[in-house]
Design a protein around this motif. Structure first.
Motif, PDB file in Angstrom:
ATOM      1  N   LYS A   1      -1.709   2.545  40.959  1.00  0.00           N
ATOM      2  CA  LYS A   1      -1.311   3.726  41.730  1.00  0.00           C
ATOM      3  C   LYS A   1      -1.406   3.456  43.231  1.00  0.00           C
ATOM      4  CE  LYS A   1      -1.962   8.759  41.891  1.00  0.00           C
ATOM      5  NZ  LYS A   1      -2.078   8.965  43.338  1.00  0.00           N
ATOM      6  N   LYS A   2      -2.466   2.765  43.656  1.00  0.00           N
ATOM      7  CA  LYS A   2      -2.635   2.453  45.079  1.00  0.00           C
ATOM      8  C   LYS A   2      -1.518   1.552  45.579  1.00  0.00           C
ATOM      9  CE  LYS A   2      -4.718   2.745  48.966  1.00  0.00           C
ATOM     10  NZ  LYS A   2      -4.730   4.025  49.694  1.00  0.00           N
ATOM     11  N   ILE A   3      -1.096   0.604  44.784  1.00  0.00           N
ATOM     12  CA  ILE A   3       0.005  -0.289  45.171  1.00  0.00           C
ATOM     13  C   ILE A   3       1.293   0.505  45.329  1.00  0.00           C
ATOM     14  CG2 ILE A   3       1.476  -2.180  44.354  1.00  0.00           C
ATOM     15  CD1 ILE A   3      -1.062  -3.412  43.103  1.00  0.00           C
ATOM     16  N   VAL A   4       1.560   1.418  44.393  1.00  0.00           N
ATOM     17  CA  VAL A   4       2.754   2.252  44.486  1.00  0.00           C
ATOM     18  C   VAL A   4       2.710   3.107  45.753  1.00  0.00           C
ATOM     19  CG1 VAL A   4       4.044   4.141  43.411  1.00  0.00           C
ATOM     20  CG2 VAL A   4       3.123   2.299  41.991  1.00  0.00           C
ATOM     21  N   GLU A   5       1.546   3.668  46.063  1.00  0.00           N
ATOM     22  CA  GLU A   5       1.401   4.470  47.281  1.00  0.00           C
ATOM     23  C   GLU A   5       1.591   3.626  48.535  1.00  0.00           C
ATOM     24  OE1 GLU A   5      -2.430   6.212  46.780  1.00  0.00           O
ATOM     25  OE2 GLU A   5      -1.683   7.885  45.552  1.00  0.00           O
ATOM     26  N   ASN A   6       1.165   2.364  48.484  1.00  0.00           N
ATOM     27  CA  ASN A   6       1.388   1.465  49.627  1.00  0.00           C
ATOM     28  C   ASN A   6       2.876   1.282  49.902  1.00  0.00           C
ATOM     29  OD1 ASN A   6      -1.321   1.103  50.030  1.00  0.00           O
ATOM     30  ND2 ASN A   6      -1.417  -0.935  49.130  1.00  0.00           N
ATOM     31  N   HIS A   7       3.698   1.487  48.887  1.00  0.00           N
ATOM     32  CA  HIS A   7       5.155   1.384  49.019  1.00  0.00           C
ATOM     33  C   HIS A   7       5.795   2.762  49.228  1.00  0.00           C
ATOM     34  CE1 HIS A   7       4.202  -2.526  47.196  1.00  0.00           C
ATOM     35  NE2 HIS A   7       5.394  -2.948  47.582  1.00  0.00           N
ATOM     36  N   ASN A   8       4.961   3.764  49.538  1.00  0.00           N
ATOM     37  CA  ASN A   8       5.447   5.146  49.736  1.00  0.00           C
ATOM     38  C   ASN A   8       6.137   5.688  48.482  1.00  0.00           C
ATOM     39  OD1 ASN A   8       4.592   5.268  52.505  1.00  0.00           O
ATOM     40  ND2 ASN A   8       6.365   4.007  53.015  1.00  0.00           N
ATOM     41  N   GLY A   9       5.694   5.204  47.333  1.00  0.00           N
ATOM     42  CA  GLY A   9       6.351   5.580  46.083  1.00  0.00           C
ATOM     43  C   GLY A   9       5.533   6.530  45.234  1.00  0.00           C
ATOM     44  N   ILE A  10       6.043   6.766  44.041  1.00  0.00           N
ATOM     45  CA  ILE A  10       5.425   7.687  43.082  1.00  0.00           C
ATOM     46  C   ILE A  10       5.357   6.985  41.732  1.00  0.00           C
ATOM     47  CG2 ILE A  10       5.648   9.919  41.913  1.00  0.00           C
ATOM     48  CD1 ILE A  10       7.439  10.818  44.214  1.00  0.00           C
ATOM     49  N   ILE A  11       4.254   7.189  41.011  1.00  0.00           N
ATOM     50  CA  ILE A  11       4.153   6.681  39.643  1.00  0.00           C
ATOM     51  C   ILE A  11       3.851   7.855  38.716  1.00  0.00           C
ATOM     52  CG2 ILE A  11       1.708   6.069  39.955  1.00  0.00           C
ATOM     53  CD1 ILE A  11       2.236   3.784  37.880  1.00  0.00           C
ATOM     54  N   VAL A  12       4.549   7.889  37.595  1.00  0.00           N
ATOM     55  CA  VAL A  12       4.398   8.972  36.623  1.00  0.00           C
ATOM     56  C   VAL A  12       4.131   8.354  35.254  1.00  0.00           C
ATOM     57  CG1 VAL A  12       5.490  10.955  35.533  1.00  0.00           C
ATOM     58  CG2 VAL A  12       5.972  10.448  37.932  1.00  0.00           C
ATOM     59  N   ALA A  13       3.109   8.861  34.576  1.00  0.00           N
ATOM     60  CA  ALA A  13       2.785   8.381  33.232  1.00  0.00           C
ATOM     61  C   ALA A  13       3.203   9.417  32.204  1.00  0.00           C
ATOM     62  CB  ALA A  13       1.291   8.107  33.116  1.00  0.00           C
ATOM     63  N   ASP A  14       3.710   8.928  31.081  1.00  0.00           N
ATOM     64  CA  ASP A  14       4.096   9.812  29.979  1.00  0.00           C
ATOM     65  C   ASP A  14       3.497   9.229  28.702  1.00  0.00           C
ATOM     66  OD1 ASP A  14       5.220  11.628  28.287  1.00  0.00           O
ATOM     67  OD2 ASP A  14       7.264  10.819  28.416  1.00  0.00           O
ATOM     68  N   GLY A  15       2.309   9.720  28.336  1.00  0.00           N
ATOM     69  CA  GLY A  15       1.612   9.177  27.178  1.00  0.00           C
ATOM     70  C   GLY A  15       1.790  10.029  25.936  1.00  0.00           C
ATOM     71  N   ASN A  16       1.797   9.359  24.786  1.00  0.00           N
ATOM     72  CA  ASN A  16       1.840  10.041  23.484  1.00  0.00           C
ATOM     73  C   ASN A  16       0.840   9.343  22.574  1.00  0.00           C
ATOM     74  OD1 ASN A  16       4.272  12.028  23.515  1.00  0.00           O
ATOM     75  ND2 ASN A  16       5.055  10.164  24.465  1.00  0.00           N
ATOM     76  N   LEU A  17      -0.065  10.106  21.999  1.00  0.00           N
ATOM     77  CA  LEU A  17      -1.109   9.526  21.174  1.00  0.00           C
ATOM     78  C   LEU A  17      -0.513   8.757  19.999  1.00  0.00           C
ATOM     79  CD1 LEU A  17      -4.173   9.353  20.970  1.00  0.00           C
ATOM     80  CD2 LEU A  17      -4.124  11.356  19.470  1.00  0.00           C
TER      81      LEU A  17
END
Length: 446
Positions: free
Chosen positions: A383-399
């Protein structure tokens, strides 16, 4: 030629004690086509009252009256700070007195022997009065704006001072962080190395002389020391990601992914993992940070794979036009950029959807440490790396159905034309139509 338009129902206050002269003035103005209402006064008291009750647009005054005069009347208007044009109409004032009064602020002078210029002078006086009011209003607005600007400048100076203060604090914090890194890499790890060395010697030479409980305790000490060392190394990785210089370069991730796969060859072969990779569209990134990102995501997928199913990891990237990105309604949807979208999907054990945000919190673990080793820092680094690129990360988990990570990096205008041309050529070699396919329907790469 007077082009100024006088308003209808102009209010004219006549200061005149001679009824014939007053009637003559009224008839002349009426004959001139002026639309007005008039009030004739001859005493100081009624004149002062009329200034309040009648509210004249212009004052026409005789020079001398038995109990009052134009000079006194004009002084009253001036003392009240009223912007009412004041024209003297007289046959006895004389040119010298007229010039003197005009210098004092009287608007103009007209002789009773010649009314031909009266309408023209009224028109000009009203126009000048209106322009004066507009000028005063403009000056007042300018004063207000100037005051607001002074306040804004003071606030800006305060903010700049605060920024300088925070910059100094940040420099000091970075120095402390560097000192912490040094301690972590030397002073903290050195005792752990010695502990692990002595544990190895004991497990090699002394195990046969130990009781079962002793062997169990020694093994648990070894596991704890190993986990402590991994935690220190992960914390160092996290701090380096937070403070590193940002050096961007164009990359399509192919070499990065292959390099990471090579490093994880043993576990990939052990788990018989299958990689499905498609359309790695070039992007401007900090390469070594994205190598850490890819490493963490792949090792995370391998770690949390389903023991009964071979891991399948799908990676692809596309370009989202700004209109497409806005439809996702993510936090940065108001920005005007196009976005590079990296999709990373696996078929592991996943997690419940309620934890989609929690998994990026440092030290957050959703599984027991005895079942799945780790420190809970890996995805926080991602997440920190994505923020360093001014970006967004989204997780979509399913058990029990895996997890999909979508990373969105804004495409900024700083890319050179050469980079854009290179991107275009590389994209032409990709089967663009495949971007809508299920990632697991792509060509297998083992």
């Amino acid at each position: 030629m007077i082009s100024y338009s006088i308003k209808k129902d102009l209010k004219v206050l006549l200061l005149e004690d001679n009824t014939s002269d007053a009637d003559l003035i009224v008839r002349h103005l009426t004959k001139s086509g002026l639309s007005f209402v008039s009030k004739i006064v001859e005493s100081r008291k009624i004149f002062e009252e009329s200034l309040d009750t009648f509210s004249p647009d212009i004052i026409l005054s005789d020079y001398s009256l038995p109990s009052f005069d134009a000079v006194s009347a004009f002084k009253i208007v001036k003392d009240r700070n009223l912007a009412i044009p004041f024209i003297i109409i007289s046959g006895t004032i004389g040119e010298e007195n007229a010039v003197m009064l005009i210098k004092e602020g009287v608007t103009d002078y007209v002789s009773k022997n010649n009314f031909s210029s009266l309408l023209q002078k009224i028109t000009r006086a009203l126009k000048e009065a209106e322009e004066l009011i507009e000028k005063e209003n403009l000056l007042q607005k300018l004063k207000i704006q100037t005051q607001a600007l002074l306040i804004a400048n003071q606030e800006l100076e305060f903010q700049n001072a605060e920024k300088e203060k925070r910059a100094i604090q940040l420099i000091n914090a970075n120095k402390e962080l560097l000192a912490f890194n040094f301690i972590s890499s030397h002073d903290l790890q050195e005792p752990l190395r010695k502990i692990q060395i002595f544990i190895s010697i004991m497990m090699e030479k002394e195990m046969k002389n130990m009781t079962e409980d002793g062997k169990n305790y020694l093994e648990r000490i070894n596991v704890a020391a190993t986990r402590m060392r991994q935690l220190i190394e992960d914390l160092m990785d996290f701090s380096r990601v937070s403070t590193t210089d940002h050096h961007y370069e164009i990359s399509d991730l192919t070499n990065i992914i292959e390099d990471v796969k090579s490093e994880l060859t043993d576990i990939i072969q052990k788990k018989k993992a299958v990689f499905k990779i498609n359309g790695l569209t070039p992007v401007n990134i900090i390469s070594f940070q994205f190598r850490q990102l890819i490493y963490n995501l792949i090792s995370n997928s391998l770690k949390f794979s389903n023991p009964d199913i071979a891991p399948q990891i799908a990676i692809q990237s596309t370009i989202l036009k700004n209109e497409e990105f806005r439809l996702l309604e993510l936090p940065d949807s108001s920005k005007i950029y196009d976005y590079w979208n990296l999709t990373f999907k696996d078929n592991g054990i996943g997690f419940e959807a309620q934890y989609n945000q929690n998994i990026f919190v440092i030290f957050q673990r959703l599984h027991h440490s005895e079942d799945y080793l780790g420190t809970g820092i890996g995805l926080a680094i991602v997440k920190k790396i994505v923020e360093n690129h001014n970006g967004i990360i989204v997780a979509d988990g399913n058990l029990n159905m895996g997890v999909t990570f979508n990373i969105y990096i804004p495409i900024v205008e700083s890319l050179s034309k050469k980079s854009e041309d290179s991107k275009f050529k590389r994209q032409n070699s990709i089967e663009i139509n495949n971007k809508h396919l299920n990632p697991f329907e792509m060509q297998d790469v083992k």
